[in-house]
Design a protein around this motif. Structure first.
Motif, PDB file in Angstrom:
ATOM      1  N   GLY A  95       0.787  -1.234   0.000  1.00 45.46           N
ATOM      2  CA  GLY A  95       0.000   0.000   0.000  1.00 45.46           C
ATOM      3  C   GLY A  95       0.818   1.283   0.000  1.00 45.46           C
ATOM      4  O   GLY A  95       0.304   2.354  -0.281  1.00 45.46           O
ATOM      5  N   LYS A  96       2.118   1.188   0.327  1.00 43.94           N
ATOM      6  CA  LYS A  96       2.940   2.405   0.401  1.00 43.94           C
ATOM      7  C   LYS A  96       4.135   2.313  -0.541  1.00 43.94           C
ATOM      8  O   LYS A  96       4.840   1.309  -0.548  1.00 43.94           O
ATOM      9  CB  LYS A  96       3.484   2.595   1.833  1.00 43.94           C
ATOM     10  CG  LYS A  96       2.459   3.114   2.823  1.00 43.94           C
ATOM     11  CD  LYS A  96       3.131   3.733   4.048  1.00 43.94           C
ATOM     12  CE  LYS A  96       3.635   2.689   5.042  1.00 43.94           C
ATOM     13  NZ  LYS A  96       4.115   3.303   6.299  1.00 43.94           N
ATOM     14  N   VAL A  97       4.353   3.382  -1.307  1.00 46.73           N
ATOM     15  CA  VAL A  97       5.561   3.449  -2.133  1.00 46.73           C
ATOM     16  C   VAL A  97       6.288   4.754  -1.809  1.00 46.73           C
ATOM     17  O   VAL A  97       5.736   5.653  -1.184  1.00 46.73           O
ATOM     18  CB  VAL A  97       5.247   3.374  -3.651  1.00 46.73           C
ATOM     19  CG1 VAL A  97       4.654   2.037  -4.029  1.00 46.73           C
ATOM     20  CG2 VAL A  97       4.343   4.518  -4.076  1.00 46.73           C
ATOM     21  N   VAL A  98       7.541   4.822  -2.277  1.00 42.81           N
ATOM     22  CA  VAL A  98       8.358   5.993  -1.993  1.00 42.81           C
ATOM     23  C   VAL A  98       8.876   6.535  -3.334  1.00 42.81           C
ATOM     24  O   VAL A  98       8.971   5.781  -4.309  1.00 42.81           O
ATOM     25  CB  VAL A  98       9.503   5.584  -1.034  1.00 42.81           C
ATOM     26  CG1 VAL A  98      10.560   4.772  -1.736  1.00 42.81           C
ATOM     27  CG2 VAL A  98      10.129   6.795  -0.352  1.00 42.81           C
ATOM     28  N   GLY A  99       9.172   7.814  -3.398  1.00 44.13           N
ATOM     29  CA  GLY A  99       9.728   8.385  -4.629  1.00 44.13           C
ATOM     30  C   GLY A  99      10.982   7.629  -5.046  1.00 44.13           C
ATOM     31  O   GLY A  99      11.804   7.298  -4.209  1.00 44.13           O
ATOM     32  N   LEU A 100      11.104   7.365  -6.355  1.00 41.00           N
ATOM     33  CA  LEU A 100      12.196   6.496  -6.810  1.00 41.00           C
ATOM     34  C   LEU A 100      13.583   7.065  -6.513  1.00 41.00           C
ATOM     35  O   LEU A 100      14.504   6.331  -6.161  1.00 41.00           O
ATOM     36  CB  LEU A 100      12.061   6.217  -8.321  1.00 41.00           C
ATOM     37  CG  LEU A 100      10.878   5.315  -8.699  1.00 41.00           C
ATOM     38  CD1 LEU A 100      10.766   5.180 -10.202  1.00 41.00           C
ATOM     39  CD2 LEU A 100      11.014   3.941  -8.047  1.00 41.00           C
ATOM     40  N   SER A 101      13.731   8.384  -6.627  1.00 40.26           N
ATOM     41  CA  SER A 101      15.045   8.970  -6.355  1.00 40.26           C
ATOM     42  C   SER A 101      15.434   8.804  -4.892  1.00 40.26           C
ATOM     43  O   SER A 101      16.609   8.842  -4.532  1.00 40.26           O
ATOM     44  CB  SER A 101      15.047  10.449  -6.718  1.00 40.26           C
ATOM     45  OG  SER A 101      14.210  11.160  -5.824  1.00 40.26           O
ATOM     46  N   LYS A 102      14.432   8.583  -4.041  1.00 40.38           N
ATOM     47  CA  LYS A 102      14.705   8.454  -2.608  1.00 40.38           C
ATOM     48  C   LYS A 102      15.429   7.159  -2.277  1.00 40.38           C
ATOM     49  O   LYS A 102      16.164   7.070  -1.299  1.00 40.38           O
ATOM     50  CB  LYS A 102      13.398   8.541  -1.801  1.00 40.38           C
ATOM     51  CG  LYS A 102      12.624   9.826  -2.023  1.00 40.38           C
ATOM     52  CD  LYS A 102      13.423  11.038  -1.546  1.00 40.38           C
ATOM     53  CE  LYS A 102      12.627  12.319  -1.511  1.00 40.38           C
ATOM     54  NZ  LYS A 102      12.442  12.936  -2.842  1.00 40.38           N
ATOM     55  N   LEU A 103      15.219   6.143  -3.116  1.00 42.57           N
ATOM     56  CA  LEU A 103      15.939   4.888  -2.891  1.00 42.57           C
ATOM     57  C   LEU A 103      17.436   5.108  -3.083  1.00 42.57           C
ATOM     58  O   LEU A 103      18.261   4.622  -2.303  1.00 42.57           O
ATOM     59  CB  LEU A 103      15.436   3.796  -3.846  1.00 42.57           C
ATOM     60  CG  LEU A 103      13.985   3.334  -3.639  1.00 42.57           C
ATOM     61  CD1 LEU A 103      13.608   2.311  -4.698  1.00 42.57           C
ATOM     62  CD2 LEU A 103      13.797   2.748  -2.252  1.00 42.57           C
ATOM     63  N   LEU A 132       9.075   1.589   4.933  1.00 34.02           N
ATOM     64  CA  LEU A 132       7.989   1.387   3.968  1.00 34.02           C
ATOM     65  C   LEU A 132       7.026   0.276   4.374  1.00 34.02           C
ATOM     66  O   LEU A 132       5.943   0.173   3.833  1.00 34.02           O
ATOM     67  CB  LEU A 132       8.564   1.027   2.590  1.00 34.02           C
ATOM     68  CG  LEU A 132       9.248   2.136   1.817  1.00 34.02           C
ATOM     69  CD1 LEU A 132       9.627   1.641   0.426  1.00 34.02           C
ATOM     70  CD2 LEU A 132       8.312   3.318   1.690  1.00 34.02           C
ATOM     71  N   GLN A 133       7.477  -0.567   5.293  1.00 29.13           N
ATOM     72  CA  GLN A 133       6.692  -1.737   5.698  1.00 29.13           C
ATOM     73  C   GLN A 133       6.071  -2.457   4.505  1.00 29.13           C
ATOM     74  O   GLN A 133       4.859  -2.666   4.444  1.00 29.13           O
ATOM     75  CB  GLN A 133       5.617  -1.318   6.700  1.00 29.13           C
ATOM     76  CG  GLN A 133       6.211  -1.007   8.062  1.00 29.13           C
ATOM     77  CD  GLN A 133       5.571   0.188   8.727  1.00 29.13           C
ATOM     78  OE1 GLN A 133       4.554   0.705   8.285  1.00 29.13           O
ATOM     79  NE2 GLN A 133       6.171   0.663   9.798  1.00 29.13           N
ATOM     80  N   PRO A 134       6.916  -2.838   3.558  1.00 28.52           N
ATOM     81  CA  PRO A 134       6.398  -3.547   2.379  1.00 28.52           C
ATOM     82  C   PRO A 134       6.180  -5.024   2.713  1.00 28.52           C
ATOM     83  O   PRO A 134       6.521  -5.473   3.814  1.00 28.52           O
ATOM     84  CB  PRO A 134       7.545  -3.398   1.380  1.00 28.52           C
ATOM     85  CG  PRO A 134       8.772  -3.379   2.230  1.00 28.52           C
ATOM     86  CD  PRO A 134       8.382  -2.741   3.547  1.00 28.52           C
ATOM     87  N   LYS A 135       5.634  -5.758   1.741  1.00 28.43           N
ATOM     88  CA  LYS A 135       5.485  -7.204   1.959  1.00 28.43           C
ATOM     89  C   LYS A 135       6.842  -7.895   1.910  1.00 28.43           C
ATOM     90  O   LYS A 135       7.028  -8.954   2.494  1.00 28.43           O
ATOM     91  CB  LYS A 135       4.558  -7.786   0.891  1.00 28.43           C
ATOM     92  CG  LYS A 135       3.116  -7.331   1.077  1.00 28.43           C
ATOM     93  CD  LYS A 135       2.218  -7.786  -0.061  1.00 28.43           C
ATOM     94  CE  LYS A 135       0.800  -7.240   0.123  1.00 28.43           C
ATOM     95  NZ  LYS A 135       0.135  -7.064  -1.174  1.00 28.43           N
ATOM     96  N   GLY A 136       7.772  -7.278   1.208  1.00 28.53           N
ATOM     97  CA  GLY A 136       9.119  -7.850   1.153  1.00 28.53           C
ATOM     98  C   GLY A 136      10.069  -6.967   0.360  1.00 28.53           C
ATOM     99  O   GLY A 136       9.638  -6.060  -0.360  1.00 28.53           O
ATOM    100  N   VAL A 137      11.343  -7.232   0.556  1.00 27.74           N
ATOM    101  CA  VAL A 137      12.399  -6.455  -0.094  1.00 27.74           C
ATOM    102  C   VAL A 137      13.504  -7.406  -0.529  1.00 27.74           C
ATOM    103  O   VAL A 137      13.786  -8.403   0.161  1.00 27.74           O
ATOM    104  CB  VAL A 137      13.017  -5.439   0.902  1.00 27.74           C
ATOM    105  CG1 VAL A 137      14.319  -4.869   0.375  1.00 27.74           C
ATOM    106  CG2 VAL A 137      12.061  -4.313   1.214  1.00 27.74           C
TER     107      VAL A 137
END
Ligand code: ZN
Length: 185
Positions: A95-103, A132-137
């Motif tokens: 449900g949450k994403v971050v700006g790509l340049s931020k990675l 980000l609490q994603p499902k996985g990384v």
């Protein structure tokens, strides 16, 4: 906090230690030059990528996000020589994403300190999980280490690869395989 004066004294001493004349023309400004340079290349010490990763956008139902070929420069903590290469990051948002340049910014925070490639890889993965609490990384880092290529075994071009997976990327082999396929591996 970088102490420029201390660095200057240390570099002058180091030059003496290797048998150089630290006062000769070409070296006279080297200690202060290195002190200024260290402010930049060690700017990540004591920092977290929070300022880059705290601002997220909602993206319900988003599939895997991959940021490939993030170029970084870091410093090996065993030799204080550069290691550099590329980081590849993928995450499955919840449900949450971050700006790509931020990675790329997050990678930089962890690269700009005395570092080990293995720890760099772990820190990037864990930061994404935390903020980000994603499902996985999954994070893959490939790098050339100057301490391997300009001394010792001297194998120019040798790439060291490290891989860290968290969450669904650790649990589901098919997701890892999808990542490798998208990496062209
Ligand atoms: Zn090294």
């Amino acid at each position: 906090m970088i102490d420029g004066e201390k660095i200057e004294r240390a570099v002058a001493l180091l030059l003496e230690g290797i048998g150089e004349d630290a006062s000769r023309e070409g070296l006279a400004e080297t200690p202060s030059r290195i002190a200024r340079m260290y402010e930049e290349i060690f700017a990540g010490i004591g920092k977290t990528p929070e300022e880059y990763l705290e601002k997220t956008f909602s993206a319900e139902g988003s599939g895997m996000v991959i940021e490939k070929d993030i170029v970084f420069y870091s410093t090996c903590e065993h030799h204080l020589l550069p290691f550099y290469g590329k980081a590849h990051i993928a995450y499955l948002p919840d449900g949450k994403v971050v700006g790509l340049s931020k990675l790329a910014r997050a990678v930089e925070v962890y690269a700009r300190r005395p570092q080990l490639q293995e720890r760099l890889t772990v820190q990037i993965a864990d930061a994404l999980m935390e903020y980000l609490q994603p499902k996985g990384v999954i994070v893959m880092v490939e790098a050339e280490h100057m301490c391997m290529t300009m001394r010792g075994v001297k194998k120019p071009g040798t790439q060291t690869m490290t891989l860290v997976s968290r969450g669904v990327f650790a649990e589901e082999k098919s997701l890892q395989e999808e990542f490798f396929r998208m990496m062209g591996l």
